[in-house]
Design a protein around this motif. Structure first.
Motif: not given
Length: 290
Positions: A43-46, A71-83, A88-99
């Motif tokens: 679901i996070a990936f979706y 571009e902002a989505l990709e930065r949030a995915l790779t950095s984990g930082q979102a202003k 939020k879906p990008a940072t949630e996917l990053r957390e999922s991928l790390q797990k």
């Protein structure tokens, strides 16, 4: 005294949002065939992909704005930082991928396709359409394979299925894509060969030449589905094997229905009885492939 000459202002957007969720898709997303502990990751990936897709398809956004959001989505995915909250879906996917230990390359490849959509690029040939599918659809299957611990053997068959699903979706939405977004995924050279303009997609009914173009696309799609037929037998994980077999059967059913219905008149979908029959065939196929 109230000034009635002042027009009410529209609520200010806080950022892009996905316009539908997994329940509105043609094919199952994180169904019960997927292990319960993996469904939140699917679901996070979706949700990441859904948001990116809807950004690229937003008719109210300029291409430059779409590209900035992607571009902002990709930065949030790779950095984990979102202003911004919309990231939020990008940072949630990053957390999922790390797990899970799954690579982020699948999500990043999908963004490549959506950047192409954002600037209105069209597909000039069948090979061009397959190249688009390589980034817009195939990474989804590759993500699921990696998430379930599958090796590379199932990759090509998975790519064929994902590309077929993407083309079927394009055929379903061909008229809407053109009239609302000015976008055509059907190879433009086929219109030239048929002696008609792509503008024919505004019509509410296919003529003989337009029907021939749809049939040509479906013939190519059936070849992809033939290559994808081996997929269930190449997947070791029981739940994912069953999921793949069901989706393959649903795709075959949708292809048959598109051959007998005109997508220019109305969107061609599978009824409940078609879906049930396809699910039954898919489950039987998965058992025989085990």
């Amino acid at each position: 005294m109230t000034d009635f000459n002042i027009a009410p202002t529209k609520p200010r957007k806080t950022g892009p949002v996905a316009r539908k969720d997994e329940t509105g898709e043609n094919f199952p997303v994180a169904s019960r065939l997927i292990p319960k502990h993996l469904r939140p990751h699917v679901i996070a990936f979706y949700r990441f992909v859904r948001l990116a897709d809807d950004i690229a398809d937003d008719p109210d956004l300029e291409p430059e704005t779409k590209l900035a959001y992607l571009e902002a989505l990709e930065r949030a995915l790779t950095s984990g930082q979102a202003k911004h909250a919309y990231l939020k879906p990008a940072t949630e996917l990053r957390e999922s991928l790390q797990k899970t230990g799954v690579s982020d390359r699948h999500a990043r490849q999908v963004l490549r396709a959506f950047r192409r959509d954002a600037v209105g690029a069209r597909c000039h040939s069948w090979s061009d359409l397959l190249l688009y599918c390589r980034f817009s659809a195939n990474p989804v299957g590759r993500y699921l394979l990696e998430l379930h611990g599958e090796g590379v053997a199932a990759g090509p068959a998975s790519d064929a299925l994902c590309s077929a699903l993407q083309v079927l979706n394009h055929l379903q939405d061909a008229r809407e894509d053109w009239t609302q977004l000015g976008r055509c995924y059907i190879p433009l050279v086929w219109f030239d060969d048929a002696g008609i303009s792509v503008e024919r997609l505004v019509e509410s009914e296919s003529d003989v030449r337009m029907r021939a173009i749809f049939d040509q696309a479906l013939e190519h799609t059936d070849r992809l589905l033939e290559r994808a037929a081996a997929l269930p037998g190449l997947i070791q994980h029981r739940g994912l094997r069953m999921e793949a077999a069901v989706i393959l059967s649903l795709a075959e059913s949708l292809s048959r229905r598109l051959k007998s219905r005109d997508p220019m008149k109305a969107k061609v979908t599978l009824g409940a009885h078609h879906k049930l029959a396809a699910v039954a065939r898919g489950l039987a196929r998965s058992f025989s492939a085990a």
